[in-house]
Design an enzyme around this catalytic site. Structure first.
Site, PDB file in Angstrom:
ATOM      1  CD1 TRP A   9      29.471  34.867  36.154  1.00 50.88           C
ATOM      2  CD2 TRP A   9      30.070  36.502  34.727  1.00 50.88           C
ATOM      3  NE1 TRP A   9      29.060  36.066  36.681  1.00 50.88           N
ATOM      4  CE2 TRP A   9      29.410  37.085  35.835  1.00 50.88           C
ATOM      5  CE3 TRP A   9      30.527  37.333  33.711  1.00 50.88           C
ATOM      6  CZ2 TRP A   9      29.204  38.468  35.943  1.00 50.88           C
ATOM      7  CZ3 TRP A   9      30.326  38.719  33.822  1.00 50.88           C
ATOM      8  CH2 TRP A   9      29.671  39.271  34.925  1.00 50.88           C
ATOM      9  CG  HIS A  98      37.183  24.797  35.736  1.00 49.49           C
ATOM     10  ND1 HIS A  98      36.442  23.885  35.026  1.00 49.49           N
ATOM     11  CD2 HIS A  98      36.376  25.285  36.707  1.00 49.49           C
ATOM     12  CE1 HIS A  98      35.227  23.837  35.555  1.00 49.49           C
ATOM     13  NE2 HIS A  98      35.148  24.670  36.563  1.00 49.49           N
ATOM     14  N   GLY A 175      28.008  21.353  37.548  1.00 46.00           N
ATOM     15  CA  GLY A 175      26.924  21.589  36.597  1.00 46.00           C
ATOM     16  C   GLY A 175      25.924  20.454  36.520  1.00 46.00           C
ATOM     17  N   GLY A 234      29.576  28.188  39.746  1.00 46.57           N
ATOM     18  CA  GLY A 234      29.333  28.272  38.308  1.00 46.57           C
ATOM     19  C   GLY A 234      27.928  28.787  38.036  1.00 46.57           C
ATOM     20  N   GLY A 235      27.020  27.858  37.785  1.00 47.43           N
ATOM     21  CA  GLY A 235      25.649  28.210  37.383  1.00 47.43           C
ATOM     22  C   GLY A 235      24.995  29.279  38.246  1.00 47.43           C
TER      23      GLY A 235
END
Ligand code: PGA
Length: 251
Positions: A9, A98, A175, A234-235
């Protein structure tokens, strides 16, 4: 081996928003003909929400985890969260290394390796992220960069290497909507698998996830590659439908 689909998240969420997102995911899973048959699922939330996730997910098929862990065991490290604390909240996973932590918080290969070791020592599975920047790819350094990043962890955790999860996340794909093609990703995954195999005869057991703009539309072709064992999302993990679509693409 089941695929492993992990949501990251990042620094998003709120008590109300998380609850509704998680409930929608769980309803979606319950309504599916065969709930997530080929995938193990997990969500990695900001540390302050781990207690909330534990409450929401404890009787569910979704595991939970953190996005980082301290390189120290305990003590005077203001603002840090120790692996033992994550274990207290029954975290199964902690993302370490990360690229956003390497880039914005100066994390080195050594720090990442120590964090992985702290997580393992506490019984939390580290999801170790590796990946090259666009410049590194364009100058032919992809293989040497990811190998160097993984080597630090192999060297530090030794025989525990089969207990980690690896995530290959090309920095230029995170992203950005630019995904590595399945073939590009597989090529790097094969390199990582070979490196793990040189360190352990059980390298096949290690999940190597792909991450970087994975979504419902491209997940199936990425997950079909022989060395892609799941995704770090992610997104798309911020939308229940998208996350479940990725989980359903796991075969
Ligand atoms: P993304 O992020 O899916 O939004 O590209 C992946 C990640 O950074 O883990």
């Amino acid at each position: 081996m089941n695929k492993l689909i992990v949501g990251n998240w990042k620094m998003n969420g709120s008590l109300a928003g998380n609850e509704s997102l998680v409930r929608t995911m769980l309803d979606g899973l319950a309504a599916a003909p065969a709930p997530a048959p080929h995938a193990d699922l997990a969500l990695c939330a900001p540390a302050v929400y781990l207690a909330q996730l534990q409450g929401l997910l404890k009787a569910s098929p979704i595991a939970w985890g953190a996005q980082d862990v301290s390189a120290h065991e305990q003590g005077a490290y203001t603002g840090e969260v120790a692996a033992g604390m994550l274990k207290d909240f029954a975290c199964r996973y902690a993302i370490v290394g990360h690229s956003e932590r390497r880039q914005y918080h100066g994390e080195t290969d050594d720090t990442v390796a120590t964090k992985a070791q702290r997580a393992l020592a506490a019984g939390v599975t580290p999801i170790v992220c590796v990946g090259e920047t666009l410049t590194q790819r364009e100058t032919g350094q992809t293989e040497s960069v990811v190998k160097r990043q993984l080597a630090a962890v192999i060297h530090t955790v030794g025989h525990c290497i089969t207990e980690i999860v690896v995530a290959y996340e090309p920095v230029w794909a995170i992203g950005t909507g630019k995904t590595a093609t399945p073939e590009m990703a597989q090529e790097v995954h094969a390199v990582l698998r070979a490196q793990l195999a040189a360190a352990s005869t059980h390298a096949k057991r290690v999940h190597i996830l792909y991450g970087g703009s994975m979504n419902g539309a491209n997940a199936a072709s990425l997950l079909a590659q022989p060395d892609i064992d799941g995704g770090l999302i992610g997104g798309a993990s911020l939308k229940a439908v998208d996350f479940l679509q990725i989980a359903a693409a796991a075969r």
